[in-house]
Scaffold this motif. Sequence first.
Motif, PDB file in Angstrom:
ATOM      1  N   ILE A  74       1.091  -1.157  -0.239  1.00 59.62           N
ATOM      2  CA  ILE A  74       0.129   0.056   0.116  1.00 59.62           C
ATOM      3  C   ILE A  74       1.399   1.818   0.011  1.00 59.62           C
ATOM      4  N   GLU A  75       1.739   1.527   0.546  1.00 58.54           N
ATOM      5  CA  GLU A  75       2.935   2.247   1.118  1.00 58.54           C
ATOM      6  C   GLU A  75       3.478   2.523  -0.365  1.00 58.54           C
ATOM      7  N   PHE A  76       3.817   1.752  -1.549  1.00 61.23           N
ATOM      8  CA  PHE A  76       4.030   1.579  -2.748  1.00 61.23           C
ATOM      9  C   PHE A  76       2.991   2.101  -4.128  1.00 61.23           C
ATOM     10  N   ILE A  77       1.546   1.888  -3.860  1.00 61.41           N
ATOM     11  CA  ILE A  77       0.481   1.657  -4.126  1.00 61.41           C
ATOM     12  C   ILE A  77       0.388   3.485  -4.397  1.00 61.41           C
ATOM     13  N   VAL A  78       0.406   3.787  -2.697  1.00 62.47           N
ATOM     14  CA  VAL A  78      -0.399   5.585  -2.613  1.00 62.47           C
ATOM     15  C   VAL A  78       0.818   6.602  -3.150  1.00 62.47           C
ATOM     16  N   ALA A  79       2.092   5.790  -3.157  1.00 64.19           N
ATOM     17  CA  ALA A  79       3.047   6.911  -3.268  1.00 64.19           C
ATOM     18  C   ALA A  79       3.531   7.176  -5.060  1.00 64.19           C
ATOM     19  N   TYR A  80       3.380   5.976  -5.147  1.00 58.47           N
ATOM     20  CA  TYR A  80       3.205   6.080  -7.131  1.00 58.47           C
ATOM     21  C   TYR A  80       2.446   6.466  -7.967  1.00 58.47           C
ATOM     22  N   GLN A  81       1.186   5.929  -7.360  1.00 58.97           N
ATOM     23  CA  GLN A  81      -0.214   6.416  -8.270  1.00 58.97           C
ATOM     24  C   GLN A  81      -0.651   8.198  -7.655  1.00 58.97           C
ATOM     25  N   THR A  82      -0.058   8.838  -6.087  1.00 62.72           N
ATOM     26  CA  THR A  82      -0.110   9.630  -6.473  1.00 62.72           C
ATOM     27  C   THR A  82       1.244  10.779  -6.617  1.00 62.72           C
ATOM     28  N   ILE A  83       2.137  10.307  -7.206  1.00 61.29           N
ATOM     29  CA  ILE A  83       3.352  10.848  -8.603  1.00 61.29           C
ATOM     30  C   ILE A  83       2.442  10.837  -9.662  1.00 61.29           C
ATOM     31  N   SER A  84       1.908   9.377 -10.083  1.00 64.37           N
ATOM     32  CA  SER A  84       1.199   9.397 -11.465  1.00 64.37           C
ATOM     33  C   SER A  84       0.232  10.714 -11.531  1.00 64.37           C
ATOM     34  N   PRO A  99       7.117  18.927 -24.981  1.00 64.85           N
ATOM     35  CA  PRO A  99       7.213  17.420 -24.453  1.00 64.85           C
ATOM     36  C   PRO A  99       8.378  17.544 -24.197  1.00 64.85           C
ATOM     37  N   GLU A 100       9.638  17.069 -23.902  1.00 59.45           N
ATOM     38  CA  GLU A 100      10.791  17.555 -22.551  1.00 59.45           C
ATOM     39  C   GLU A 100      10.769  18.024 -21.610  1.00 59.45           C
ATOM     40  N   ASP A 101      10.230  19.050 -21.470  1.00 60.11           N
ATOM     41  CA  ASP A 101       9.132  18.951 -19.696  1.00 60.11           C
ATOM     42  C   ASP A 101       8.986  17.935 -19.067  1.00 60.11           C
ATOM     43  N   PHE A 102       7.963  17.317 -20.585  1.00 66.48           N
ATOM     44  CA  PHE A 102       6.569  16.401 -19.677  1.00 66.48           C
ATOM     45  C   PHE A 102       7.729  15.324 -19.928  1.00 66.48           C
ATOM     46  N   ARG A 103       8.621  14.929 -20.421  1.00 66.65           N
ATOM     47  CA  ARG A 103       9.481  13.647 -20.264  1.00 66.65           C
ATOM     48  C   ARG A 103       9.960  13.897 -18.527  1.00 66.65           C
ATOM     49  N   ALA A 108      10.605  11.345 -12.667  1.00 68.05           N
ATOM     50  CA  ALA A 108       9.665  10.893 -11.817  1.00 68.05           C
ATOM     51  C   ALA A 108       9.831   9.181 -11.567  1.00 68.05           C
ATOM     52  N   GLN A 109       8.633   8.933 -12.232  1.00 72.05           N
ATOM     53  CA  GLN A 109       7.682   7.501 -12.208  1.00 72.05           C
ATOM     54  C   GLN A 109       8.852   6.260 -12.413  1.00 72.05           C
ATOM     55  N   LEU A 110       9.989   7.255 -13.327  1.00 76.57           N
ATOM     56  CA  LEU A 110      10.960   5.444 -14.437  1.00 76.57           C
ATOM     57  C   LEU A 110      11.847   6.048 -12.575  1.00 76.57           C
ATOM     58  N   SER A 166       7.025   2.730 -19.406  1.00 75.65           N
ATOM     59  CA  SER A 166       7.475   3.352 -20.143  1.00 75.65           C
ATOM     60  C   SER A 166       7.027   3.677 -20.684  1.00 75.65           C
ATOM     61  N   LEU A 167       6.045   2.732 -21.270  1.00 74.52           N
ATOM     62  CA  LEU A 167       4.478   3.027 -21.921  1.00 74.52           C
ATOM     63  C   LEU A 167       4.311   3.777 -21.695  1.00 74.52           C
ATOM     64  N   TYR A 168       3.603   3.930 -20.233  1.00 74.03           N
ATOM     65  CA  TYR A 168       2.735   5.430 -19.478  1.00 74.03           C
ATOM     66  C   TYR A 168       3.479   6.506 -19.774  1.00 74.03           C
ATOM     67  N   VAL A 169       4.694   6.638 -19.314  1.00 73.32           N
ATOM     68  CA  VAL A 169       5.973   8.424 -19.861  1.00 73.32           C
ATOM     69  C   VAL A 169       5.422   8.179 -21.375  1.00 73.32           C
ATOM     70  N   ASP A 170       5.237   8.238 -21.975  1.00 67.27           N
ATOM     71  CA  ASP A 170       5.398   7.619 -23.555  1.00 67.27           C
ATOM     72  C   ASP A 170       3.954   8.699 -23.348  1.00 67.27           C
ATOM     73  N   LEU A 171       2.817   8.057 -23.227  1.00 64.10           N
ATOM     74  CA  LEU A 171       1.740   8.312 -23.430  1.00 64.10           C
ATOM     75  C   LEU A 171       1.554   9.938 -23.553  1.00 64.10           C
ATOM     76  N   GLN A 172       1.991  10.374 -21.616  1.00 63.65           N
ATOM     77  CA  GLN A 172       2.011  11.285 -21.080  1.00 63.65           C
ATOM     78  C   GLN A 172       2.660  12.464 -21.894  1.00 63.65           C
ATOM     79  N   VAL A 173       3.795  11.958 -22.465  1.00 59.99           N
ATOM     80  CA  VAL A 173       4.608  12.826 -22.677  1.00 59.99           C
ATOM     81  C   VAL A 173       3.580  12.880 -24.257  1.00 59.99           C
ATOM     82  N   HIS A 174       3.279  12.771 -25.217  1.00 57.47           N
ATOM     83  CA  HIS A 174       2.277  12.248 -26.897  1.00 57.47           C
ATOM     84  C   HIS A 174       0.713  13.399 -26.216  1.00 57.47           C
ATOM     85  N   LYS A 175      -0.034  12.776 -24.883  1.00 52.15           N
ATOM     86  CA  LYS A 175      -0.843  13.602 -25.551  1.00 52.15           C
ATOM     87  C   LYS A 175      -1.732  14.903 -24.318  1.00 52.15           C
TER      88      LYS A 175
END
Length: 354
Positions: A74-84, A99-103, A108-110, A166-175
Amino acid sequence: MKIPNSLSQVLTTCYKDLFPQVNEKLEQLKEQANRIPNEELRTQALASIESKTFHCEGGSIYATLARDHWKKAIEFIVAYQTISDYLDNLCDRSKSLDPEDFRQLHEAQLDAIRINPDLDGVNYYQLREDQDDAGYLLQLVEECQRIIKQIPQYDLIQPYIERLASLYVDLQVHKHVVDHERVPRLTTWFEQENDDDDLYWFEFSAATGSTLGIFCLISYGLANERHGRIMLESFFPSLQGLHILLDYFIDQHEDKVEGDLNFVNYYEDESEKVARIGHMIKRARNELSDIPDQQFHQLIIDGLVGLYLSDPKVKEINGAGEAVKQLLQDAGWRAKIVYWNGKAYRKLKGRKSA
C-alpha cells in the motif's frame, strides 16, 4: 492477509483494511503537499489527492497479493499513484506544452521503479517555471525506492515493470503537447509499438495509461513471487485498457469543460463506445483466465466496472444511463453489487467529510 476469492471478501477487505490504510497515507501526503512553497505546485499536488483518492483506493486491492507485506504494498501503491496523478495534473493544467518538459517530469516515475537510480541533485522541474516543491516529488520517489529495495530478486521483475512504466511515460508526453500534434504523435507511436490487430490507436493509448500491472507485479514481488511475463501479457492491453477507458468514460463532461483529450470521444458513436468497452470486458476475462490467483483477478474486473460507473461524475454525462445499464449487464451481477456498494460508500464518505 489472505488474497480474497469472493466478492464479499473483496468488499470486506477493502472497507475494513485497505481503504482506511490508503486514506491514512493520503492524509500524511496532504500535510506534506500543504507545505509546498510554490503556489501552482501546491495547488496541483492537493488537487491530485483530493479529486483522485479513488485511484489509490482502487489500486490498493492489489496489495493483498503481497500477503503479510500488504502494508508495504500500500505504501508503494499510494506513493506511485500519487506521483502519477500529480504529474498528470501538472501536465493537464500546465502553461508549458514542451514534450521535453513532460518527459523530464515523468523521469520521476521511472526513477521510482529503477534499481539504484542516481537521485543526487535531480530536478524533475528543471524545464519549467514552477520549481520549489520542498522535496515533495523526490520524497514520493524515495518512498517507492524504499519499498522496491525490500523485494527479493527485484531485478527479475524490473524489466516488465519498466516496460509498463515507459509506455505510461510515452503516453503522458504525447497526449499533453500542443493540440494539433497529439493525434499524429499518438498514431505514429501506436504504429511503432502495437502488435495487436484488434485495437484502435486510442484503445492502445488507453491501455498504456494504467498503473495496475505495476501494482500487481510489485505486490507479488513483496510476497517473493515473480510472475513477470505472464502478468504483463495478461494485463496489457485488455485489463489496463478497460481500466482507462472506464476512467475516460466517467471524465467525459469534465474533459469537455477543460478542453482535455479524451480517448472515448474517438469512437464513431455512443453505440460503438459501449460495445467496445463491453468487448474489452470480455477480452480481459479471457486473458485473466489462466494465471495464478485467477479467481481474484476476475473479481477485479467486476470491481473496476462497478467502482467507476458508481462515480458521481457519471451523472454529468448526457444519456449515460443506458450505457451504464449495458456495461453492468456485460460485466455481470458481481459488478452490479460493487456498483451499489460504491454509491453507498461515497455517500457515507461524503457525510463524514462534511
